[in-house]
Design an enzyme around this catalytic site. Structure first.
Site, PDB file in Angstrom:
ATOM      1  N   ASP A  22       0.000   5.107 -11.021  1.00  0.00           N
ATOM      2  CA  ASP A  22      -0.454   4.963  -9.638  1.00  0.00           C
ATOM      3  C   ASP A  22       0.452   5.892  -8.808  1.00  0.00           C
ATOM      4  O   ASP A  22       1.535   6.272  -9.267  1.00  0.00           O
ATOM      5  CB  ASP A  22      -0.282   3.506  -9.202  1.00  0.00           C
ATOM      6  CG  ASP A  22      -0.424   3.341  -7.704  1.00  0.00           C
ATOM      7  OD1 ASP A  22      -1.401   3.871  -7.146  1.00  0.00           O
ATOM      8  OD2 ASP A  22       0.465   2.701  -7.087  1.00  0.00           O
ATOM      9  N   ASP A  30       0.718   5.919  -4.692  1.00  0.00           N
ATOM     10  CA  ASP A  30       1.305   5.294  -3.497  1.00  0.00           C
ATOM     11  C   ASP A  30       2.098   4.044  -3.842  1.00  0.00           C
ATOM     12  O   ASP A  30       1.556   3.095  -4.425  1.00  0.00           O
ATOM     13  CB  ASP A  30       0.202   4.950  -2.491  1.00  0.00           C
ATOM     14  CG  ASP A  30      -0.392   6.206  -1.897  1.00  0.00           C
ATOM     15  OD1 ASP A  30       0.356   6.974  -1.297  1.00  0.00           O
ATOM     16  OD2 ASP A  30      -1.614   6.421  -2.068  1.00  0.00           O
TER      17      ASP A  30
HETATM   18  C1  XBP Z   1      -2.924   3.364  -1.959  1.00  0.00           C
HETATM   19  C2  XBP Z   1      -3.797   3.426  -0.804  1.00  0.00           C
HETATM   20  C3  XBP Z   1      -3.970   4.715  -0.115  1.00  0.00           C
HETATM   21  C4  XBP Z   1      -2.962   5.153   0.913  1.00  0.00           C
HETATM   22  C5  XBP Z   1      -3.517   6.214   1.834  1.00  0.00           C
HETATM   23  O1  XBP Z   1      -3.375   2.433  -2.930  1.00  0.00           O
HETATM   24  O2  XBP Z   1      -4.428   2.449  -0.467  1.00  0.00           O
HETATM   25  O3  XBP Z   1      -5.172   4.569   0.522  1.00  0.00           O
HETATM   26  O4  XBP Z   1      -2.550   4.062   1.702  1.00  0.00           O
HETATM   27  O5  XBP Z   1      -4.202   7.232   1.221  1.00  0.00           O
HETATM   28  P1  XBP Z   1      -2.927   2.581  -4.463  1.00  0.00           P
HETATM   29  P2  XBP Z   1      -5.575   7.825   1.846  1.00  0.00           P
HETATM   30  O6  XBP Z   1      -1.453   2.882  -4.491  1.00  0.00           O
HETATM   31  O7  XBP Z   1      -3.221   1.238  -5.064  1.00  0.00           O
HETATM   32  O8  XBP Z   1      -3.733   3.684  -5.106  1.00  0.00           O
HETATM   33  O9  XBP Z   1      -5.454   7.822   3.319  1.00  0.00           O
HETATM   34  O10 XBP Z   1      -5.704   9.206   1.286  1.00  0.00           O
HETATM   35  O11 XBP Z   1      -6.699   6.931   1.396  1.00  0.00           O
HETATM   36 MG    MG Z   2       0.172   1.691  -5.182  1.00  0.00          MG
END
Ligand code: XBP
Ligand code: MG
Length: 242
Positions: free
Chosen positions: A7, A9
């Site tokens: 993953d 983020d």
């Molecule tokens: C991460 C997210 C992302 C970021 C923003 O979830 O929800 O949407 O917050 O990115 P995970 P975008 O780590 O579970 O993948 O604005 O590009 O959507």
């Molecule tokens: Mg995440």
């Protein structure tokens, strides 16, 4: 274990606190909009996966936001575009740094010939900005599959992003291991049949991660997570911390 699926983020870096939240607020300010997302409110909004979806969800409850659906969608699109530009700027300025052990484990995969993939609900531009900042412009050559929001529109906890990563890696769910930081991410990996370890990020310190192979604060927490420990069936017993 033949493949490690990352993953992005919260797992690779504290992108939400160091990058996305700050960038969303810069985007609001750039359009002279009065809204600001503080840490507590953003923590609640993170229950909605995806930046666009998060914006839409929040604006629905704001009396000052446009009521007309087309107008609202246009504003969401513009804000999201601006947010991603500010995010890339923050990354370039060095505000978003890799979490402990991430680069070490990525390098170990390259050395050992373990395939790597990205499975994220974030936009491809954000992944590119972040990984290029700490692995260099050629970061893609270290990943056999990169699956982002554009490829998998059904956001986590939907397993679509993991199923696509497995398909592109050409491995069975049982041959892969996933690293995540959030309950939504864990649910997505498990629904695809992939074992998943959790390195809790700032916003998910107190969540329940039932079903995770391990739960810890970062990959370097003693004993450090290595490729060997990820391959062990009893990884949960040897490293579990609550
Ligand atoms: C991460 C997210 C992302 C970021 C923003 O979830 O929800 O949407 O917050 O990115 P995970 P975008 O780590 O579970 O993948 O604005 O590009 O959507
Ligand atoms: Mg995440």
């Amino acid at each position: 274990m033949r493949a490690l699926i990352w993953d992005v983020d919260g797992t690779v870096a504290e992108t939400e606190s160091q990058g996305h939240r700050v960038a969303f607020n810069l985007a609001f300010a750039s359009l002279q909009l009065p809204w600001r997302w503080d840490v507590a409110h953003y923590g609640e909004l993170l229950r909605v996966a995806g930046g666009r979806e998060r914006l839409r969800h929040d604006l629905f409850s704001r009396p000052e936001a446009p009521r007309d659906p087309a107008e609202l969608e246009a504003l969401v699109t513009e804000l999201h575009l601006r947010k991603n530009r500010y995010y890339a700027d923050l990354v370039k300025e060095g505000c978003v740094t890799p979490r402990p052990g991430v680069v070490r484990l990525m390098e170990a995969c390259v050395d050992a010939g373990v395939a790597q993939a990205i499975a994220t609900t974030t936009s491809a531009v954000n992944v590119d900005a972040l990984l290029a900042s700490f692995l260099g412009e050629g970061w893609r050559r270290h990943f056999a599959a990169v699956v982002c929001a554009e490829d998998a529109p059904a956001k986590k906890p939907d397993p679509q992003v993991y199923r696509l990563a497995l398909e592109r890696l050409d491995v069975e769910p049982g041959e892969a291991f996933a690293l995540e930081d959030s309950p939504l991410g864990l649910a997505a990996a498990r629904a695809a049949g992939v074992r998943c370890g959790i390195t809790r990020s700032e916003y998910f310190r107190h969540d329940d991660f039932e079903g995770a192979a391990f739960v810890r604060d970062d990959l370097d927490d003693p004993p450090p997570i290595t490729l060997e420990t990820l391959g062990e069936p009893d990884v949960s017993d040897s490293t579990r911390r609550t």
